[in-house]
Design a protein around this motif. Structure first.
Motif, short mmCIF file in Angstrom:
data_model
loop_
_atom_site.label_atom_id
_atom_site.label_comp_id
_atom_site.label_asym_id
_atom_site.label_seq_id
_atom_site.Cartn_x
_atom_site.Cartn_y
_atom_site.Cartn_z
N LYS A 10 48.77 33.89 54.45
CA LYS A 10 49.43 34.10 53.17
C LYS A 10 48.63 35.14 52.40
O LYS A 10 47.45 35.37 52.69
N PRO A 11 49.25 35.80 51.41
CA PRO A 11 48.51 36.82 50.66
C PRO A 11 47.22 36.26 50.07
O PRO A 11 47.22 35.23 49.41
N GLN A 12 46.13 36.94 50.35
CA GLN A 12 44.84 36.53 49.80
C GLN A 12 44.66 37.18 48.44
O GLN A 12 44.87 38.39 48.29
N ARG A 13 44.28 36.39 47.46
CA ARG A 13 44.08 36.95 46.12
C ARG A 13 42.68 37.55 46.02
O ARG A 13 41.67 36.85 46.14
N VAL A 14 42.65 38.83 45.80
CA VAL A 14 41.40 39.56 45.60
C VAL A 14 41.27 39.82 44.10
O VAL A 14 42.07 40.57 43.53
N VAL A 15 40.29 39.22 43.48
CA VAL A 15 40.08 39.36 42.04
C VAL A 15 38.94 40.34 41.80
O VAL A 15 37.80 40.09 42.20
N MET A 16 39.26 41.46 41.18
CA MET A 16 38.27 42.47 40.84
C MET A 16 37.83 42.25 39.40
O MET A 16 38.61 42.42 38.47
N PHE A 17 36.57 41.86 39.21
CA PHE A 17 36.04 41.68 37.86
C PHE A 17 35.42 42.99 37.40
O PHE A 17 34.50 43.51 38.04
N VAL A 18 35.93 43.53 36.29
CA VAL A 18 35.47 44.81 35.77
C VAL A 18 34.55 44.57 34.57
O VAL A 18 35.00 44.09 33.52
#
Length: 330
Positions: A10-18
């Motif tokens: 399933k789509p993996q959630r990639v969270v980019m913290f800026v």
């Protein structure tokens, strides 16, 4: 986590913290690599693999250039599979902001893997994620990283590192190399190669590769004639690059040429040529199925035995071990 080359179910959630004052080259490059996977998959009539979410402390986050990014407040983010902490020029100070640390800590605890781009390693260090782990960052900050986190195993000359689900990268553009490494693990080497080609970047520079290729190591004051000779070495690694031949091209005596070359590059001609040939062999091993004798011939070693001996001396591993780790069938 998935086995290398196994498409995620399933789509993996990639969270980019800026973080505030972020360097956009690392963040945008990383996001583009993962988005390229989705675009290539959709073009093939298949579903996306990743869901990429960009977050920060507020709804707008200013970069180091003054450009602002629309970011989802991190406090509102619940699900995260891969957390990526972007780097900032002021990371060594930013990482001590209480709210930033609190939000990154919360997200990291929920993630299957935690990633730092460049100065983002300082944030992970403050949270204890680097303790006893191999890590790296931009070469200008390595001493600071080592001093701040003495229990971390700081790698002084690596593009990126991986240690028990924690990944770090060197300078901002090395974040793309790390992104390709993660894509390779998730989707296989061919997808990583397709993404690299679509972004027109090097396909899978290995993490253990130096932050500086041999050409980058040449000192800025090197004369044009020597620069042309060095370019020729890289363009034709199998050519005759003996001291006598190089000296003749430079219009110098062999003894004077060897002295000038070392003065201006910090290396002997022989050592430089050997490293350049090993780098050519690394590319061939990573991106082709050619047998070792053919690679040895094409890269200027002549014989497989010479390739193995020189490769082990320069890279620290055998060509076969390199191919198993970074080749198309890895």
């Amino acid at each position: 986590m998935t086995k290398s080359g196994q498409i995620l179910p399933k789509p993996q959630r990639v969270v980019m913290f800026v973080p505030p004052g972020a360097q956009l080259i690392g963040i945008i490059g990383f996001i583009e690599a993962f988005d390229a996977v989705n675009r290539l998959r959709v073009h093939q009539g298949r579903p996306p693999v990743y869901e990429v979410l960009v977050c920060g402390l507020d709804e707008q986050t200013a970069s180091v250039t003054g450009l602002g990014l629309a970011t989802r407040p991190a406090a509102r983010v619940r699900r995260v599979d891969t957390l990526v902490v972007g780097g900032a020029l002021s990371s060594s100070q930013v990482d001590r902001e209480p709210e930033l640390r609190r939000q990154v800590a919360r997200l990291a605890d929920r993630a299957d893997r935690v990633v730092a781009i460049c100065g983002g390693a300082f944030v992970l260090g403050e949270l204890g994620w680097l303790e006893g782990r191999r890590c790296t960052c931009h070469w200008m900050d390595l001493d600071n990283l080592r001093a701040r986190f003495p229990t971390a195993e700081v790698q002084t000359d690596a593009l990126f590192t991986e240690d028990e689900g924690v990944f770090t990268s060197a300078g901002a553009s090395a974040g793309i190399d790390l992104a390709l490494h993660l894509i390779r693990r998730d989707c296989g080497p061919r997808m990583a190669l397709m993404v690299a080609r679509s972004l027109v970047v090097f396909a899978m520079r290995p993490g253990g590769q130096s932050q500086f290729g041999s050409a980058v190591r040449v000192r800025s004051g090197t004369g044009q004639r020597l620069h042309d000779l060095i370019a020729g070495i890289h363009e034709r690694p199998a050519g005759d690059h003996s001291v006598s031949c190089l000296a003749r091209r430079a219009g110098m005596s062999p003894r004077n040429f060897a002295r000038v070359f070392r003065d201006q590059t910090g290396q002997t001609p022989g050592a430089y040529v050997a490293r350049a040939r090993v780098e050519a062999a690394q590319r061939a091993l990573a991106h082709s199925d050619a047998p070792l004798p053919a690679i040895a011939e094409a890269c200027g070693f002549g014989h497989e035995k010479t390739l193995r001996r020189t490769f082990l001396k320069v890279a620290g591993v055998t060509p076969a071990a390199w191919r198993r780790r970074f080749g198309l069938g890895a």
